[in-house]
Design an enzyme around this catalytic site. Structure first.
Site, PDB file in Angstrom:
ATOM      1  N   HIS A 157       9.187  -8.287  14.973  1.00 28.57           N
ATOM      2  CA  HIS A 157       9.496  -9.073  13.766  1.00 28.57           C
ATOM      3  C   HIS A 157       8.251  -9.762  13.213  1.00 28.57           C
ATOM      4  O   HIS A 157       8.342 -10.843  12.637  1.00 28.57           O
ATOM      5  CB  HIS A 157      10.583 -10.118  14.054  1.00 28.57           C
ATOM      6  CG  HIS A 157      11.769  -9.558  14.787  1.00 28.57           C
ATOM      7  ND1 HIS A 157      12.794  -8.888  14.148  1.00 28.57           N
ATOM      8  CD2 HIS A 157      12.064  -9.516  16.111  1.00 28.57           C
ATOM      9  CE1 HIS A 157      13.678  -8.492  15.050  1.00 28.57           C
ATOM     10  NE2 HIS A 157      13.250  -8.842  16.249  1.00 28.57           N
ATOM     11  N   SER A 276     -13.669  -6.421  -4.645  1.00 23.50           N
ATOM     12  CA  SER A 276     -13.028  -6.789  -5.901  1.00 23.50           C
ATOM     13  C   SER A 276     -14.052  -6.712  -7.021  1.00 23.50           C
ATOM     14  O   SER A 276     -15.233  -6.977  -6.802  1.00 23.50           O
ATOM     15  CB  SER A 276     -12.480  -8.214  -5.768  1.00 23.50           C
ATOM     16  OG  SER A 276     -12.270  -8.776  -7.045  1.00 23.50           O
ATOM     17  N   LYS A 282     -14.988 -10.526  -1.546  1.00 24.82           N
ATOM     18  CA  LYS A 282     -13.856  -9.797  -0.968  1.00 24.82           C
ATOM     19  C   LYS A 282     -14.252  -8.501  -0.298  1.00 24.82           C
ATOM     20  O   LYS A 282     -15.081  -7.740  -0.786  1.00 24.82           O
ATOM     21  CB  LYS A 282     -12.847  -9.459  -2.068  1.00 24.82           C
ATOM     22  CG  LYS A 282     -12.205 -10.685  -2.694  1.00 24.82           C
ATOM     23  CD  LYS A 282     -11.017 -11.185  -1.892  1.00 24.82           C
ATOM     24  CE  LYS A 282      -9.775 -10.380  -2.247  1.00 24.82           C
ATOM     25  NZ  LYS A 282      -8.699 -10.678  -1.304  1.00 24.82           N
ATOM     26  N   GLU A 289      -4.489   0.868   2.522  1.00 30.99           N
ATOM     27  CA  GLU A 289      -3.341   0.632   1.634  1.00 30.99           C
ATOM     28  C   GLU A 289      -2.956   1.937   0.929  1.00 30.99           C
ATOM     29  O   GLU A 289      -1.768   2.226   0.723  1.00 30.99           O
ATOM     30  CB  GLU A 289      -3.679  -0.464   0.621  1.00 30.99           C
ATOM     31  CG  GLU A 289      -3.779  -1.835   1.301  1.00 30.99           C
ATOM     32  CD  GLU A 289      -4.414  -2.916   0.435  1.00 30.99           C
ATOM     33  OE1 GLU A 289      -4.467  -4.067   0.893  1.00 30.99           O
ATOM     34  OE2 GLU A 289      -4.880  -2.609  -0.684  1.00 30.99           O
TER      35      GLU A 289
END
Ligand code: ARG
Length: 492
Positions: A157, A276, A282, A289
């Site tokens: 979880h 970014s 970043k 992804e």
């Protein structure tokens, strides 16, 4: 019409069906680039068999086979217009050979032809994905071997659950990808059957040799019922299902790596990260992804394929022209995602310090304490109750003596007894240590180092076995290609 240009009058549709507003819609020629080489191989095998059977004379067969070489050299882009690659290649052959070139299509239909072409091509694509899964499994197993002792938090979880090791975590994915490989190899056996000789669906009065064309194309036998042979596309469904299942496995792996990199447990190589356009500080896990997103493509392709196939009557329907693209698309997307995932795993750096520091968070050793009490004779449910009573008071950063005191208080409350009645302090402190907790779980398949060593051995064995299956598959295809080339060379 010049001899090079069949023009608007197609060899199949002639003048009556030669145009119309749906002409482009009807044609699969552009998409058929994927099966251009397959079509040439299928044509060659068919012509060789026709010549061997005396259905087409040797001279005509030689001229057709020479024309096919020429068509191949000119490439898919040079094909005349046509409804599909099969018709366009036939037109190109007739343009070179004359009307006798039309003997190539004796005793067959585009229905068995296209089915043979997509099986022929999908074999190669399926084996490429198998190869990619093997590289991923090697990357997972090698990284696991380097991190047998690297303790990390294990989650359920998304909450800290029990300490485990990086090796144990990565081997869980190797095991899943191994099943993905197995499903692809299993589907491969059913892709690899020849529909040729089924003609439209109802067979042919010509004395064809179906086993021979199968052999020349490297198929392991023929599909026995000719109506099934030209209609069947379940091989696409099961291959695509295996690809989609694998893509879902990849999405889980990618998600874990995204989360772990977010928490500072793992550093992804810059090669598998991005930044970014506005926020210069970043470093984002974009590549993973995208791997995670590829499951969307594959599952969508599977849904599209099954929806296309659902409710089709026997035997051939043009819907089928839009079926195989989904399997090819998924093979491309999933194969690439697998290779990228392998690279990301291979180049990532696991931060042992951060992992060790986090491994005990959220009282993740609680189950180990309950197990210790149960091993000392306390019923497990009572042990669970004692530890559960202490759990809300245990804080990250508590030293073992503090946790022990909180457990003592809980034991007094539940049992009316001090914990020392059941377990000594050394054993309790060992249970509270995340690394020793992981090492204590030495049941088969568990995270303890001897159990992980056995899993590493099993992974290496199955990687070897699957690599052998891959090589055997490719060798069989190469041998068949050589056989076909020899037969063609004898005739041109
Ligand atoms: N291009 C078609 C396909 O991919 C094969 C053509 C068969 N056409 C037909 N009308 N029977 O399925």
């Amino acid at each position: 019409m010049t001899s090079e240009e069949p023009g608007d009058s197609s060899v199949v549709r002639r003048d009556r069906f030669s145009g119309g507003p749906a002409r482009g819609f009807l044609s699969s020629l552009a998409a058929d680039e994927r099966i251009f080489e397959a079509d040439l191989a299928v044509d060659r095998a068919h012509v060789v068999m026709l010549a061997e059977r005396g259905i087409v004379d040797g001279e005509t067969a030689g001229a057709i086979l020479a024309a096919l070489d020429d068509v191949e050299a000119a490439g898919h882009g040079a094909l005349p217009d046509g409804e599909d690659v099969h018709e366009a290649v036939e037109s190109a052959v007739i343009a070179r050979v004359g009307p006798d070139g039309g003997r190539m299509h004796t005793a067959r239909s585009r229905n068995d032809e296209v089915a043979a072409c997509i099986r022929y091509r999908l074999r190669e694509d399926a084996l490429s994905v198998v190869e990619a899964t093997l590289a991923l499994r090697e990357a997972l197993a090698e990284t696991a071997a380097a991190h047998v002792e690297t303790t990390m938090p294990g989650y359920t979880h998304l909450q800290p659950a029990q300490p485990t090791t990086v090796a144990h975590h990565l081997l869980s994915y190797e095991a899943a990808v191994a099943r993905d490989t197995a499903r692809l190899l299993d589907a491969y056996g059913r892709i690899n059957r020849s529909p040729l000789g089924a003609a439209a669906f109802a067979g042919t009065p010509f004395d064809v040799d179906r086993e021979r064309t199968a052999e020349l194309l490297g198929f392991e036998g023929v599909l026995g019922n000719s109506m099934d042979a030209s209609s069947a596309r379940d091989f696409l469904a099961e291959t695509l299902s295996a690809l989609a299942t694998h893509a879902v496995t990849l999405s889980g792996l990618a998600e874990d790596l995204v989360v772990f990199s977010n928490r500072g447990y793992v550093d992804l190589s810059d090669d598998y990260s991005s930044t970014s356009s506005i926020m210069p500080q970043k470093k984002n896990p974009d590549t993973l992804e995208l791997v995670r997103a590829c499951a969307g493509d594959a599952v969508g392709d599977l849904a599209a394929l099954l929806t296309t196939l659902k409710g089709l009557p026997r035997a051939y329907n043009r819907d089928l022209q839009r079926a195989h693209r989904h399997a090819f698309d998924a093979a491309d997307v999933v194969g690439e995602a697998t290779a990228v995932a392998a690279g990301a795993v291979r180049t990532a750096t696991w931060n042992e310090g951060a992992l060790a520091a986090a491994a005990g968070e959220g009282f993740s050793t609680a189950t180990g304490v309950a197990d210790l009490l149960a091993m000392a004779g306390v019923p497990f449910r009572t042990a669970h109750e004692i530890v559960a009573a202490a759990a809300p008071d245990v804080e990250d950063g508590d030293d073992p003596a503090t946790v022990a005191a909180k457990l003592d208080a809980a034991a007094e409350g539940v049992l009316g007894e001090n914990l020392r009645t059941h377990v000594n302090r050394d054993d309790l402190e060992a249970a509270l240590d995340p690394a020793r907790s992981a090492e204590s779980r030495d049941s088969a398949g568990g995270p303890a180092s001897p159990a992980v060593a056995a899993q590493l051995d099993a992974a290496a064995d199955r990687i070897d076995a699957d690599a052998e299956a891959l090589t055997a598959g490719r060798d069989a295809l190469a041998a068949a290609a050589d056989r076909l080339e020899t037969e063609v060379d004898r005739r041109v």
